[in-house]
Design a protein around this motif. Sequence first.
Motif, PDB file in Angstrom:
ATOM      1  N   PHE A   1     -46.226  -5.131  63.416  1.00 18.55           N
ATOM      2  CA  PHE A   1     -44.838  -4.667  63.505  1.00 18.55           C
ATOM      3  C   PHE A   1     -44.792  -3.142  63.604  1.00 18.55           C
ATOM      4  CE2 PHE A   1     -40.831  -3.465  61.320  1.00 18.55           C
ATOM      5  CZ  PHE A   1     -39.939  -4.013  62.244  1.00 18.55           C
ATOM      6  N   ARG A   2     -45.535  -2.472  62.735  1.00 16.03           N
ATOM      7  CA  ARG A   2     -45.595  -1.009  62.756  1.00 16.03           C
ATOM      8  C   ARG A   2     -46.132  -0.490  64.081  1.00 16.03           C
ATOM      9  NH1 ARG A   2     -50.164   0.683  59.615  1.00 16.03           N
ATOM     10  NH2 ARG A   2     -51.128   0.280  61.608  1.00 16.03           N
ATOM     11  N   ASP A   3     -47.216  -1.099  64.555  1.00 14.89           N
ATOM     12  CA  ASP A   3     -47.821  -0.662  65.813  1.00 14.89           C
ATOM     13  C   ASP A   3     -46.879  -0.888  66.994  1.00 14.89           C
ATOM     14  OD1 ASP A   3     -50.039   0.095  64.390  1.00 14.89           O
ATOM     15  OD2 ASP A   3     -51.261  -1.636  64.988  1.00 14.89           O
ATOM     16  N   GLU A   4     -46.139  -1.990  66.960  1.00 14.69           N
ATOM     17  CA  GLU A   4     -45.189  -2.284  68.036  1.00 14.69           C
ATOM     18  C   GLU A   4     -44.069  -1.235  68.067  1.00 14.69           C
ATOM     19  OE1 GLU A   4     -42.174  -5.914  68.845  1.00 14.69           O
ATOM     20  OE2 GLU A   4     -44.233  -6.483  68.367  1.00 14.69           O
ATOM     21  N   ILE A   5     -43.570  -0.871  66.905  1.00 19.37           N
ATOM     22  CA  ILE A   5     -42.535   0.166  66.839  1.00 19.37           C
ATOM     23  C   ILE A   5     -43.094   1.494  67.345  1.00 19.37           C
ATOM     24  CG2 ILE A   5     -41.129   1.573  65.279  1.00 19.37           C
ATOM     25  CD1 ILE A   5     -40.798  -0.930  63.551  1.00 19.37           C
ATOM     26  N   ALA A   6     -44.284   1.845  66.899  1.00 19.56           N
ATOM     27  CA  ALA A   6     -44.903   3.105  67.330  1.00 19.56           C
ATOM     28  C   ALA A   6     -45.097   3.127  68.844  1.00 19.56           C
ATOM     29  CB  ALA A   6     -46.241   3.300  66.617  1.00 19.56           C
ATOM     30  N   MET A   7     -45.524   2.023  69.422  1.00 17.50           N
ATOM     31  CA  MET A   7     -45.750   1.966  70.864  1.00 17.50           C
ATOM     32  C   MET A   7     -44.424   2.101  71.622  1.00 17.50           C
ATOM     33  SD  MET A   7     -47.914   1.960  73.261  1.00 17.50           S
ATOM     34  CE  MET A   7     -49.398   1.605  72.369  1.00 17.50           C
TER      35      MET A   7
ATOM     36  N   MET B   1     -41.761   3.644  70.567  1.00 20.08           N
ATOM     37  CA  MET B   1     -41.334   5.037  70.425  1.00 20.08           C
ATOM     38  C   MET B   1     -42.120   5.937  71.380  1.00 20.08           C
ATOM     39  SD  MET B   1     -40.946   5.227  66.286  1.00 20.08           S
ATOM     40  CE  MET B   1     -40.648   6.974  66.252  1.00 20.08           C
ATOM     41  N   PHE B   2     -43.414   5.711  71.483  1.00 22.29           N
ATOM     42  CA  PHE B   2     -44.238   6.528  72.361  1.00 22.29           C
ATOM     43  C   PHE B   2     -43.853   6.332  73.826  1.00 22.29           C
ATOM     44  CE2 PHE B   2     -48.168   7.293  74.817  1.00 22.29           C
ATOM     45  CZ  PHE B   2     -48.302   8.648  74.542  1.00 22.29           C
ATOM     46  N   LYS B   3     -43.630   5.073  74.213  1.00 23.19           N
ATOM     47  CA  LYS B   3     -43.226   4.796  75.595  1.00 23.19           C
ATOM     48  C   LYS B   3     -41.889   5.464  75.908  1.00 23.19           C
ATOM     49  CE  LYS B   3     -45.725   0.487  76.312  1.00 23.19           C
ATOM     50  NZ  LYS B   3     -45.608  -0.967  76.501  1.00 23.19           N
ATOM     51  N   GLU B   4     -40.948   5.411  74.970  1.00 21.65           N
ATOM     52  CA  GLU B   4     -39.648   6.060  75.176  1.00 21.65           C
ATOM     53  C   GLU B   4     -39.821   7.574  75.285  1.00 21.65           C
ATOM     54  OE1 GLU B   4     -35.537   6.637  75.630  1.00 21.65           O
ATOM     55  OE2 GLU B   4     -36.828   4.899  75.938  1.00 21.65           O
ATOM     56  N   TYR B   5     -40.669   8.133  74.442  1.00 21.76           N
ATOM     57  CA  TYR B   5     -40.957   9.565  74.503  1.00 21.76           C
ATOM     58  C   TYR B   5     -41.532   9.938  75.865  1.00 21.76           C
ATOM     59  CZ  TYR B   5     -43.692  13.818  73.884  1.00 21.76           C
ATOM     60  OH  TYR B   5     -44.247  15.055  74.058  1.00 21.76           O
ATOM     61  N   ARG B   6     -42.515   9.175  76.337  1.00 20.61           N
ATOM     62  CA  ARG B   6     -43.138   9.463  77.629  1.00 20.61           C
ATOM     63  C   ARG B   6     -42.139   9.314  78.774  1.00 20.61           C
ATOM     64  NH1 ARG B   6     -47.567  12.039  78.457  1.00 20.61           N
ATOM     65  NH2 ARG B   6     -48.078  10.664  80.159  1.00 20.61           N
ATOM     66  N   ARG B   7     -41.271   8.297  78.673  1.00 19.93           N
ATOM     67  CA  ARG B   7     -40.268   8.074  79.705  1.00 19.93           C
ATOM     68  C   ARG B   7     -39.321   9.269  79.787  1.00 19.93           C
ATOM     69  NH1 ARG B   7     -35.196   6.678  80.393  1.00 19.93           N
ATOM     70  NH2 ARG B   7     -34.751   6.473  78.190  1.00 19.93           N
TER      71      ARG B   7
END
Length: 61
Positions: free
Chosen positions: A41-47, A49-55
């Motif tokens: 769950f934590r890793d999914e949220i982090a991923m 967030m990272f994808k949104e940041y990169r976008r």
Amino acid sequence: MSADPLLNVIDKDLESAPTIEDDVEDENITVVRVTNESTNFRDEIAMKMFKEYRRRETHVT
């Protein structure tokens, strides 16, 4: 930068608002166990967030 007048009004309202204090010591979390479910769950949220940041980073010009 000047302060937003609306924020000052809200701050004053919050200062005068009554506070609610519950006696819920029995409900405090005292132990946290790491499980595969919580890790995933934590890793999914982090991923996400990272994808949104990169976008957003690629759309900034």
